[in-house]
Design an enzyme around this catalytic site. Structure first.
Site, mmCIF file in Angstrom:
data_model
loop_
_atom_site.group_PDB
_atom_site.id
_atom_site.type_symbol
_atom_site.label_atom_id
_atom_site.label_comp_id
_atom_site.label_asym_id
_atom_site.label_seq_id
_atom_site.Cartn_x
_atom_site.Cartn_y
_atom_site.Cartn_z
ATOM 1 N N HIS A 1 0.831 -1.208 0.000
ATOM 2 C CA HIS A 1 0.000 0.000 0.000
ATOM 3 C C HIS A 1 0.863 1.255 0.000
ATOM 4 O O HIS A 1 1.959 1.285 0.563
ATOM 5 C CB HIS A 1 -0.993 -0.001 1.164
ATOM 6 C CG HIS A 1 -0.400 0.067 2.536
ATOM 7 N ND1 HIS A 1 -0.129 1.251 3.180
ATOM 8 C CD2 HIS A 1 -0.041 -0.912 3.413
ATOM 9 C CE1 HIS A 1 0.356 1.005 4.387
ATOM 10 N NE2 HIS A 1 0.431 -0.293 4.555
ATOM 11 N N ASP B 1 -0.279 4.453 0.997
ATOM 12 C CA ASP B 1 -0.608 5.479 1.987
ATOM 13 C C ASP B 1 0.159 5.268 3.286
ATOM 14 O O ASP B 1 0.648 4.175 3.577
ATOM 15 C CB ASP B 1 -2.108 5.520 2.267
ATOM 16 C CG ASP B 1 -2.626 4.250 2.937
ATOM 17 O OD1 ASP B 1 -2.232 3.143 2.513
ATOM 18 O OD2 ASP B 1 -3.437 4.349 3.886
ATOM 19 N N ASP C 1 6.235 1.861 6.552
ATOM 20 C CA ASP C 1 4.927 1.215 6.453
ATOM 21 C C ASP C 1 4.070 2.027 5.495
ATOM 22 O O ASP C 1 3.476 3.014 5.893
ATOM 23 C CB ASP C 1 4.272 1.130 7.832
ATOM 24 C CG ASP C 1 2.912 0.464 7.828
ATOM 25 O OD1 ASP C 1 2.554 -0.171 6.810
ATOM 26 O OD2 ASP C 1 2.199 0.589 8.838
ATOM 27 N N GLU D 1 -4.988 1.782 2.735
ATOM 28 C CA GLU D 1 -4.937 0.587 3.572
ATOM 29 C C GLU D 1 -4.974 0.953 5.049
ATOM 30 O O GLU D 1 -5.597 0.251 5.855
ATOM 31 C CB GLU D 1 -3.659 -0.204 3.255
ATOM 32 C CG GLU D 1 -3.590 -1.591 3.905
ATOM 33 C CD GLU D 1 -2.880 -1.613 5.253
ATOM 34 O OE1 GLU D 1 -2.806 -2.695 5.851
ATOM 35 O OE2 GLU D 1 -2.411 -0.547 5.715
ATOM 36 N N ASP E 1 4.326 -6.380 3.619
ATOM 37 C CA ASP E 1 3.928 -5.345 4.592
ATOM 38 C C ASP E 1 4.187 -5.799 6.018
ATOM 39 O O ASP E 1 3.466 -5.431 6.943
ATOM 40 C CB ASP E 1 2.444 -5.009 4.387
ATOM 41 C CG ASP E 1 1.996 -3.761 5.144
ATOM 42 O OD1 ASP E 1 2.872 -2.993 5.590
ATOM 43 O OD2 ASP E 1 0.780 -3.571 5.293
ATOM 44 N N HIS F 1 3.936 4.027 12.359
ATOM 45 C CA HIS F 1 2.887 4.973 12.782
ATOM 46 C C HIS F 1 3.400 6.014 13.767
ATOM 47 O O HIS F 1 2.594 6.694 14.417
ATOM 48 C CB HIS F 1 1.665 4.259 13.387
ATOM 49 C CG HIS F 1 0.936 3.373 12.431
ATOM 50 N ND1 HIS F 1 -0.361 2.930 12.662
ATOM 51 C CD2 HIS F 1 1.296 2.837 11.245
ATOM 52 C CE1 HIS F 1 -0.754 2.162 11.653
ATOM 53 N NE2 HIS F 1 0.259 2.092 10.781
#
Length: 417
Positions: free
Chosen positions: A85, A87, A148, A182, A205, A388
């Site tokens: 992904h 994003d 990520d 995602e 991922d 994150h």
């Protein structure tokens, strides 16, 4: 067999280029993709794929990138998809990312220069113990890094370039899929599996070197709306019922020593409020509900509802609505029916000189939903860590091993056909 080697640092260059493109998704947006800026990376990827010689690479209106690496064998081989992904998480800014390469890491604390209170310490990041001598990439301290999942994107792109440059490596038809959104649970909402035409897939991922994940959470999202009673605060006695306070009481009443991300691990699920806001008259909170089996997931939803009912009994003039929406389910329910997908992934990791780590993931991937849409799709390590947040990091050497694993997977499916 010819093996991939990152001699000219193209993998590192791809990765550091991609992370500087802001692709943060937005859970409050109703558009597809949720942010147009995700297409900025999509356009870059399509241009690079076309330059490699992949003639059908394109970006669709929904922000998905599709491309094909043609078969190099006369055998009939299942079509394999590699997916990542584009994003990055809404939890931390992805704007103006400044990647920093810490060459030949020797176990020292990594102090990030744009905010020296952000320090990566081996004691807090145990996987760093296995990175002595490696090149570690971080952001500068004010943003996440975006490993990520731009690590996975870079690895698939690097593997594609390697396979295109070496047609002597036998493999079947390979499909590439890069997805938006995602991180907000919408990664495959508009994925066209008929156009994709793949039989099996692998999301790239994952975290720790050598990991292959065939099990995820089952996940629901919940929106709780409290309708209170508003009146002038100077004359509110016996009349006002603040939706904000009711909602706060609900969240406070949820278990803290269990069923909370802060107090759970391994196969334990949780009920987690992720947004909170509103006014005296109406307040809303959004939750994510997680468990490894559907029965426990349903029980978590029932517990949330029962908690609300118990609190709101003390507010006779207030009401609530609780809307629970399925997000994804544990992909193991599907993958157990296709053991060869995991077996070939494990063999590919071994051929890269790594000890495989078959495990579950306390989260979900696009593969969770793709598996239930008819594309069995476990998750392979990408070398992303502490995602994150501002302490996110990746290892160049682990990313190289991920590229080797992707190439090996393609070869193994051809061998076994």
């Amino acid at each position: 067999m010819l093996k991939y080697q990152n001699n000219n640092k193209t993998l590192q260059g791809r990765f550091t280029k991609y992370v500087q493109i802001d692709t943060q998704s937005d859970p409050l947006s109703e558009t597809i993709p949720s942010t147009e800026k995700q297409k900025d990376l999509g356009r870059v990827l399509v241009a690079e794929l076309l330059e490699m010689g992949i003639t059908d690479a394109h970006l669709d209106n929904f922000g998905y990138v599709y491309a094909t690496i043609p078969s190099t064998t006369e055998k009939e081989v299942p079509v394999i998809c590699f997916c990542s992904h584009m994003d990055t998480s809404p939890d931390c800014s992805g704007k103006n990312v400044k990647p920093i390469i810490h060459s030949n890491y020797q176990g020292q604390d990594l102090v990030l220069p744009d905010d020296e209170t952000i320090i990566l310490k081996m004691a807090e990041h145990p996987d760093l113990k296995d990175q002595i001598g490696s090149d570690i990439i971080t952001a500068s301290g004010t943003t996440l890094l975006g490993a990520d999942n731009k690590a996975g994107v870079a690895e698939i792109m690097e593997a594609a370039a390697f396979l295109i440059a070496h047609p002597e490596i036998k493999h079947g038809k390979i499909r590439i899929l890069f997805t938006p959104d995602e991180e907000i649970g919408r990664g495959v909402d508009k994925a066209d599996l008929k156009k994709l035409g793949a039989d099996f897939g692998y999301t790239i991922d994952g975290e720790t070197l050598g990991s292959i994940e065939d099990e995820t959470f089952s996940a629901d999202g919940a929106v709780l709306t409290i309708n209170g009673v508003s009146t002038h605060p100077g004359f509110a006695k016996g009349k006002m019922e603040s939706a904000i306070k009711i909602l706060a009481d609900v969240i406070s009443a949820l278990p803290a020593d269990c069923l909370s991300p802060e107090s759970t691990e391994l196969k334990e699920g949780f009920i987690h409020p992720v947004t909170f806001g509103g006014s005296v008259e109406q307040a809303e909170a959004r939750f994510i509900l997680r468990a490894f089996n559907d029965e426990e997931l349903s029980a978590n939803g029932e517990l949330l509802d029962a908690t609300v009912q118990n609190i709101i009994e003390d507010f006779p003039n207030s009401t609530y609505t609780l809307k629970i929406t399925p997000q994804y389910r544990n992909m193991k329910q599907v993958l157990d029916q296709y053991p060869q997908v995991i077996e070939y992934g494990i063999e590919a990791i071994k051929r890269a000189g790594i000890v495989p780590k078959q495990q579950s993931i306390r989260g979900g991937t696009d593969g969770s939903r793709l598996s239930f849409m008819g594309l069995p799709c476990p998750n392979i390590f990408a070398g992303e860590h502490a995602f994150h947040g501002k302490q996110e990091w990746a290892s160049v050497q682990d990313m190289e091993k991920a590229v080797q694993t992707i190439v090996n997977i393609a070869s193994i499916w051809e061998e076994k056909a």
